[in-house]
Scaffold this motif. Structure first.
Motif, PDB file in Angstrom:
ATOM      1  N   GLN A 213       0.823  -1.208   0.000  1.00  0.00           N
ATOM      2  CA  GLN A 213       0.000   0.000   0.000  1.00  0.00           C
ATOM      3  C   GLN A 213       0.860   1.263   0.000  1.00  0.00           C
ATOM      4  OE1 GLN A 213      -3.649   0.161   0.037  1.00  0.00           O
ATOM      5  NE2 GLN A 213      -3.121  -1.850  -0.762  1.00  0.00           N
ATOM      6  N   THR A 214       1.964   1.227   0.718  1.00  0.00           N
ATOM      7  CA  THR A 214       2.850   2.387   0.775  1.00  0.00           C
ATOM      8  C   THR A 214       3.524   2.616  -0.573  1.00  0.00           C
ATOM      9  OG1 THR A 214       3.256   1.961   3.131  1.00  0.00           O
ATOM     10  CG2 THR A 214       4.798   3.423   2.001  1.00  0.00           C
ATOM     11  N   LEU A 215       3.960   1.562  -1.218  1.00  0.00           N
ATOM     12  CA  LEU A 215       4.630   1.688  -2.512  1.00  0.00           C
ATOM     13  C   LEU A 215       3.698   2.238  -3.590  1.00  0.00           C
ATOM     14  CD1 LEU A 215       6.705  -1.614  -2.501  1.00  0.00           C
ATOM     15  CD2 LEU A 215       7.598   0.720  -2.358  1.00  0.00           C
ATOM     16  N   ALA A 216       2.390   2.081  -3.407  1.00  0.00           N
ATOM     17  CA  ALA A 216       1.430   2.622  -4.377  1.00  0.00           C
ATOM     18  C   ALA A 216       1.494   4.150  -4.444  1.00  0.00           C
ATOM     19  CB  ALA A 216       0.013   2.175  -4.014  1.00  0.00           C
ATOM     20  N   HIS A 217       2.093   4.773  -3.450  1.00  0.00           N
ATOM     21  CA  HIS A 217       2.178   6.236  -3.409  1.00  0.00           C
ATOM     22  C   HIS A 217       3.343   6.780  -4.223  1.00  0.00           C
ATOM     23  CE1 HIS A 217      -0.967   6.974  -0.336  1.00  0.00           C
ATOM     24  NE2 HIS A 217      -0.727   5.703  -0.081  1.00  0.00           N
ATOM     25  N   VAL A 218       4.180   5.894  -4.741  1.00  0.00           N
ATOM     26  CA  VAL A 218       5.252   6.316  -5.650  1.00  0.00           C
ATOM     27  C   VAL A 218       4.631   6.532  -7.025  1.00  0.00           C
ATOM     28  CG1 VAL A 218       7.451   5.709  -6.697  1.00  0.00           C
ATOM     29  CG2 VAL A 218       6.958   5.023  -4.336  1.00  0.00           C
ATOM     30  N   GLN A 219       4.670   7.762  -7.489  1.00  0.00           N
ATOM     31  CA  GLN A 219       3.993   8.126  -8.737  1.00  0.00           C
ATOM     32  C   GLN A 219       4.936   8.851  -9.692  1.00  0.00           C
ATOM     33  OE1 GLN A 219       0.629   7.447  -9.501  1.00  0.00           O
ATOM     34  NE2 GLN A 219       0.576   6.201  -7.627  1.00  0.00           N
ATOM     35  N   ARG A 220       4.439   9.096 -10.900  1.00  0.00           N
ATOM     36  CA  ARG A 220       5.147   9.848 -11.940  1.00  0.00           C
ATOM     37  C   ARG A 220       6.520   9.236 -12.235  1.00  0.00           C
ATOM     38  NH1 ARG A 220       3.161  16.158 -11.597  1.00  0.00           N
ATOM     39  NH2 ARG A 220       1.002  15.668 -11.032  1.00  0.00           N
ATOM     40  N   GLY A 221       6.475   7.953 -12.532  1.00  0.00           N
ATOM     41  CA  GLY A 221       7.691   7.261 -12.929  1.00  0.00           C
ATOM     42  C   GLY A 221       8.714   7.127 -11.822  1.00  0.00           C
ATOM     43  N   GLY A 222       8.234   7.065 -10.593  1.00  0.00           N
ATOM     44  CA  GLY A 222       9.143   6.883  -9.467  1.00  0.00           C
ATOM     45  C   GLY A 222       9.823   8.141  -8.988  1.00  0.00           C
ATOM     46  N   THR A 223       9.326   9.303  -9.401  1.00  0.00           N
ATOM     47  CA  THR A 223      10.005  10.565  -9.063  1.00  0.00           C
ATOM     48  C   THR A 223       9.431  11.249  -7.837  1.00  0.00           C
ATOM     49  OG1 THR A 223       8.546  11.856 -10.526  1.00  0.00           O
ATOM     50  CG2 THR A 223      10.587  10.948 -11.490  1.00  0.00           C
ATOM     51  N   VAL A 224       8.260  10.817  -7.368  1.00  0.00           N
ATOM     52  CA  VAL A 224       7.618  11.543  -6.278  1.00  0.00           C
ATOM     53  C   VAL A 224       6.789  10.583  -5.437  1.00  0.00           C
ATOM     54  CG1 VAL A 224       5.551  12.105  -7.631  1.00  0.00           C
ATOM     55  CG2 VAL A 224       6.211  13.586  -5.727  1.00  0.00           C
ATOM     56  N   VAL A 225       6.660  10.895  -4.150  1.00  0.00           N
ATOM     57  CA  VAL A 225       5.792  10.159  -3.243  1.00  0.00           C
ATOM     58  C   VAL A 225       4.628  11.084  -2.881  1.00  0.00           C
ATOM     59  CG1 VAL A 225       5.586   8.995  -1.019  1.00  0.00           C
ATOM     60  CG2 VAL A 225       7.729   8.855  -2.305  1.00  0.00           C
ATOM     61  N   LEU A 226       3.415  10.706  -3.302  1.00  0.00           N
ATOM     62  CA  LEU A 226       2.222  11.506  -3.040  1.00  0.00           C
ATOM     63  C   LEU A 226       1.507  10.983  -1.791  1.00  0.00           C
ATOM     64  CD1 LEU A 226       0.836  11.871  -6.673  1.00  0.00           C
ATOM     65  CD2 LEU A 226       2.205  13.520  -5.373  1.00  0.00           C
ATOM     66  N   GLU A 227       0.900  11.874  -1.061  1.00  0.00           N
ATOM     67  CA  GLU A 227       0.256  11.499   0.205  1.00  0.00           C
ATOM     68  C   GLU A 227      -1.018  10.702  -0.015  1.00  0.00           C
ATOM     69  OE1 GLU A 227       0.042  11.630   4.497  1.00  0.00           O
ATOM     70  OE2 GLU A 227       1.642  11.957   3.026  1.00  0.00           O
ATOM     71  N   ASN A 228      -1.746  10.999  -1.089  1.00  0.00           N
ATOM     72  CA  ASN A 228      -3.026  10.342  -1.354  1.00  0.00           C
ATOM     73  C   ASN A 228      -3.063   9.811  -2.780  1.00  0.00           C
ATOM     74  OD1 ASN A 228      -4.344  11.343   1.205  1.00  0.00           O
ATOM     75  ND2 ASN A 228      -3.967  13.312   0.213  1.00  0.00           N
ATOM     76  N   VAL A 229      -3.501   8.564  -2.929  1.00  0.00           N
ATOM     77  CA  VAL A 229      -3.730   7.995  -4.255  1.00  0.00           C
ATOM     78  C   VAL A 229      -5.068   7.265  -4.210  1.00  0.00           C
ATOM     79  CG1 VAL A 229      -1.292   7.777  -4.859  1.00  0.00           C
ATOM     80  CG2 VAL A 229      -2.449   5.876  -3.701  1.00  0.00           C
ATOM     81  N   SER A 230      -5.521   6.809  -5.364  1.00  0.00           N
ATOM     82  CA  SER A 230      -6.777   6.072  -5.411  1.00  0.00           C
ATOM     83  C   SER A 230      -6.590   4.680  -4.809  1.00  0.00           C
ATOM     84  CB  SER A 230      -7.278   5.952  -6.847  1.00  0.00           C
ATOM     85  OG  SER A 230      -6.481   5.035  -7.566  1.00  0.00           O
ATOM     86  N   ILE A 231      -7.687   4.019  -4.523  1.00  0.00           N
ATOM     87  CA  ILE A 231      -7.639   2.660  -3.993  1.00  0.00           C
ATOM     88  C   ILE A 231      -6.908   1.721  -4.950  1.00  0.00           C
ATOM     89  CG2 ILE A 231      -9.046   0.654  -3.377  1.00  0.00           C
ATOM     90  CD1 ILE A 231      -8.983   2.786  -1.226  1.00  0.00           C
ATOM     91  N   SER A 232      -7.019   1.999  -6.241  1.00  0.00           N
ATOM     92  CA  SER A 232      -6.338   1.160  -7.236  1.00  0.00           C
ATOM     93  C   SER A 232      -4.905   1.610  -7.499  1.00  0.00           C
ATOM     94  CB  SER A 232      -7.134   1.165  -8.549  1.00  0.00           C
ATOM     95  OG  SER A 232      -7.283   2.487  -9.035  1.00  0.00           O
ATOM     96  N   GLY A 233      -4.434   2.631  -6.747  1.00  0.00           N
ATOM     97  CA  GLY A 233      -3.043   3.052  -6.856  1.00  0.00           C
ATOM     98  C   GLY A 233      -2.754   4.040  -7.963  1.00  0.00           C
ATOM     99  N   GLU A 234      -3.754   4.821  -8.345  1.00  0.00           N
ATOM    100  CA  GLU A 234      -3.550   5.810  -9.392  1.00  0.00           C
ATOM    101  C   GLU A 234      -3.579   7.209  -8.802  1.00  0.00           C
ATOM    102  OE1 GLU A 234      -6.802   4.926 -11.925  1.00  0.00           O
ATOM    103  OE2 GLU A 234      -5.855   3.179 -12.844  1.00  0.00           O
ATOM    104  N   GLU A 235      -2.956   8.155  -9.519  1.00  0.00           N
ATOM    105  CA  GLU A 235      -2.921   9.534  -9.050  1.00  0.00           C
ATOM    106  C   GLU A 235      -4.317  10.146  -9.076  1.00  0.00           C
ATOM    107  OE1 GLU A 235      -0.768  13.796 -10.141  1.00  0.00           O
ATOM    108  OE2 GLU A 235       0.225  11.904 -10.702  1.00  0.00           O
ATOM    109  N   LEU A 236      -4.655  10.887  -8.042  1.00  0.00           N
ATOM    110  CA  LEU A 236      -5.936  11.577  -7.948  1.00  0.00           C
ATOM    111  C   LEU A 236      -5.832  12.969  -8.556  1.00  0.00           C
ATOM    112  CD1 LEU A 236      -6.669  10.744  -4.192  1.00  0.00           C
ATOM    113  CD2 LEU A 236      -7.781   9.686  -6.167  1.00  0.00           C
ATOM    114  N   GLY A 237      -6.968  13.529  -8.909  1.00  0.00           N
ATOM    115  CA  GLY A 237      -6.996  14.886  -9.415  1.00  0.00           C
ATOM    116  C   GLY A 237      -7.083  15.902  -8.291  1.00  0.00           C
ATOM    117  N   GLY A 238      -6.881  17.171  -8.612  1.00  0.00           N
ATOM    118  CA  GLY A 238      -7.072  18.251  -7.653  1.00  0.00           C
ATOM    119  C   GLY A 238      -5.969  18.371  -6.622  1.00  0.00           C
ATOM    120  N   CYS A 239      -6.217  19.257  -5.653  1.00  0.00           N
ATOM    121  CA  CYS A 239      -5.206  19.544  -4.622  1.00  0.00           C
ATOM    122  C   CYS A 239      -4.849  18.308  -3.809  1.00  0.00           C
ATOM    123  CB  CYS A 239      -5.711  20.641  -3.686  1.00  0.00           C
ATOM    124  SG  CYS A 239      -5.976  22.247  -4.475  1.00  0.00           S
TER     125      CYS A 239
END
Length: 403
Positions: A213-239
């Motif tokens: 679950q923690t690794l799902a927060h690695v986004q944008r080709g491994g360049t950033v760790v986002l605090e919130n992602v979707s249940i399926s591990g995708e980047e969310l829209g908005g702030c």
């Protein structure tokens, strides 16, 4: 193995040991509620009580910390420290814990009347680690049984159904994967298990889940760790989807590194160090004024939280632990350099040389924003970082002296 800078390591160790004593002395002297039980944590710069409301997660942390010190140091392996932990746990169980649903109140009055129940499981987490460490300190199994009972509920809330926490899901706010949830699972399970390999095996499924679950927060080709992602591990829209919490990401990094070391997963070690620790630190560090920003927006917009550019004590604590743990694991000089960068800033700005303890909240320019030593969210966490870092430095120094 490359040579270690022994004089520098020795200097860090000496300062940490000194600071552990200064911070611990502050809480032993000012926080114990001898009349009502438990701990008074709303303390001014010089230790005066400015509010008698008691906070469940800070009560739990203080019990846990006293037990850690009792269990792991000679200086604080005393009847005074152990009795303070036992008394604190008694207040915690009697007034914060609800046996009917394994929930814990966030705040109670000085006497123990309930005030507020959060819709998260953070207070329960600190209740669990307090009872687990107290079990080791007293060698009494009933405390560990209490810890595992509440942990069982936490794992249900984290992995199956959290409706008992009272947070309704509305049509416009679907469930998300917030990194705080797997982080809590990591931390609490690790503290419950300690060095007990049998317990660790019992809960391994849950720590493996937390890692995934923690690794799902690695986004944008491994360049950033986002605090919130979707249940399926995708980047969310908005702030909410663009939100970065550098301190959380760095903290998650040392949780992952700990897990990777226990399970011998080399690739996970590199992700923990390079992505969660180093990249998050590089993004979060304020090159102009120094220190780690509280929040950031991955696309460079101004975060909407008014406190986004403040410098808080706890991300710096987490960075100290993370970089030293990573250096201990790899021996890479760049990790000790980053530790030194955080160490110098932390000891120059957060430590109160006049009254002891640390300031918790700095403005962007690193001036003190609020000079209290304890409040709703800040307690004696510095004691933990001093103990943990001093302990790791002793191991690092012993190893380094062989080369």
């Amino acid at each position: 193995m490359a040579a270690r800078p022994l004089p520098l390591l020795s200097e860090y160790l000496t300062k940490m040991q000194k600071e552990l004593k200064r911070v611990m002395d502050f809480w032993l002297r000012h926080s114990h509620d001898e009349e009502r039980g438990g701990f008074l944590v709303s303390l001014t710069r010089d230790g005066k009580v400015y509010d008698t409301v008691k906070y469940g997660w800070l009560q739990g942390r203080q019990v846990w910390m006293y037990c850690k010190l009792y269990n792991e140091t000679e200086e604080y392996h005393t009847d005074q420290v152990l009795q303070a932990a036992i008394d604190g746990a008694k207040f915690l169980k009697e007034f914060f814990y609800r046996s009917e649903d394994n929930r814990c109140y966030f705040t109670v009055t000085r006497e123990g009347l309930p005030i507020y129940l959060q819709r998260t499981m953070a207070t329960e987490a600190f209740y669990v680690i307090a009872m687990a460490e107290l079990s080791r300190a007293t060698k009494q199994q009933h405390y560990m049984d209490e810890a595992e009972k509440v942990l069982s509920s936490m794992l249900h809330w984290a992995r199956v159904d959290d409706s008992q926490l009272g947070r309704p899901y509305l049509a416009g706010s679907p469930p998300i994967n917030s990194m705080v949830i797997p982080m809590l699972v990591f931390n609490v399970v690790h503290e419950v298990c300690g060095t007990d390999e049998k317990l660790a095996a019992k809960y391994r499924e849950h720590t493996d889940w937390a890692a995934e679950q923690t690794l799902a927060h690695v986004q944008r080709g491994g360049t950033v760790v986002l605090e919130n992602v979707s249940i399926s591990g995708e980047e969310l829209g908005g702030c909410k989807g663009r939100h970065i919490n550098p301190g959380h990401a760095i903290e998650a990094g040392w949780f992952l590194l700990q897990h990777a070391s226990l399970t011998n997963k080399q690739h996970l070690k590199r992700v923990a160090i390079e992505t969660f620790m180093l990249r998050s630190f590089e993004r979060g560090w304020d090159e102009k004024d120094g220190g780690i920003f509280y929040f950031l927006d991955v696309d460079g917009y101004s975060p909407t939280a008014l406190e986004w550019n403040m410098k808080l004590w706890w991300p710096h604590c987490e960075a100290l632990i993370a970089f030293l743990m990573a250096y201990q694991e790899t021996g890479e000089a760049k990790l000790l350099e980053q530790f030194g960068r955080v160490f110098d800033y932390t000891f120059s700005h957060f430590v109160d040389e006049d009254h002891g303890e640390w300031f918790g909240y700095l403005n962007r320019d690193s001036t003190v924003s609020m000079d209290f030593k304890g409040g709703p969210y800040k307690g004696e966490e510095q004691t933990n970082v001093c103990l943990q870092v001093a302990s790791m430095f002793q191991d690092v120094y012993i190893t380094a002296s062989r080369y």
